[in-house]
Design an enzyme around this catalytic site. Structure first.
Site: not given
Length: 252
Positions: A173, A158, A93, A120
């Site tokens: 894209d 890709r 995070p 955790e």
């Protein structure tokens, strides 16, 4: 290009590596993906890779020692000079947000070691000692880093030469510099009318300049509606022409 993935669930990667347009890159070794289970480097009868956190609290924490033994084996197999080692990437995070520019950077690299956390988290001492890069998919929490690793692998693969059937397709894209970082336009195919909805007339005109202007206008309108921050970035970069600004002015 080689990616070594440290994961407690290598079976999650098997169907991904054998399906879709990117499978050719994996089967030929153009993008070499190798899976490593830290449980294979754990000690004791139960091969434990986690333990309770010091200080108490819910959940378990991945232990440093099995991870370090696993990483040492990866480094030895890669046989890289210390100064040329690829980074160990942790999906976390606190990591920087994965975006198109980040993916382009990885697509031109020699690869990385990808660490998929579970429980955790991971003993901070291992992170401090070995992790060079932390990445995040966004402001939400997954049950493990595997989905994030799969996302990075797919996005990077890709972009490799020959992976997509149309070499130039990724240039159109969303977020691509070829589109000035804008979102892509809507797309249509047969039939020409479906459920009372017709394909926009410019796309049926056969007039290439008119078609490209329509697509540019739609990219601008879609981006302004859904990601106005990208319009601001394109404007700051000097990428918007007077005709573009005239389209955007209609929204005010």
């Amino acid at each position: 290009m080689r990616f070594d993935v440290i994961t407690l669930f290598p079976e999650l990667f098997a169907p991904f590596l054998a399906a879709g347009v990117t499978r050719r890159a994996y089967s030929t070794g153009q993008v070499d993906v190798r899976l490593w289970n830290p449980r294979d480097y754990a000690q004791g009868n139960y091969r434990r890779v986690d333990d309770r956190p010091f200080g108490g609290g819910p959940g378990m924490v991945m232990m440093a020692e099995p991870l370090e033994r696993c990483l040492a084996d990866i480094r030895a197999q890669r046989n890289e000079a210390p100064e040329a080692q690829v980074p160990l990437v942790l999906f976390s995070p606190i990591g920087r947000r994965l975006n198109h520019a980040e993916v382009e950077g990885w697509s031109a690299s020699a690869g990385a070691v990808l660490l998929c956390g579970r429980y955790e988290g991971i003993d901070q001492r291992f992170i401090d000692a070995h992790v060079g890069v932390q990445l995040s998919l966004g402001d939400f929490v997954l049950s493990g880093g595997e989905i994030a690793a799969l996302a990075l692998l797919d996005a990077v693969t890709r972009l490799q030469p020959g992976v997509l059937n149309d070499e130039g397709s990724h240039q159109l894209d969303s977020f691509n510099p070829a589109l000035d970082g804008l979102l892509d336009c809507p797309h249509y195919t047969r039939p020409e009318e479906w459920a009372g909805r017709a394909v926009p007339a410019p796309l049926m005109s056969g007039h290439h300049v008119q078609i490209e202007r329509w697509r540019r206008d739609q990219r601008l309108l879609t981006t302004a509606q859904h990601r106005p921050d990208l319009i601001d970035a394109a404007r700051a970069a000097g990428s918007l022409k007077p005709a573009d600004e005239a389209v955007l002015a209609k929204l005010r």
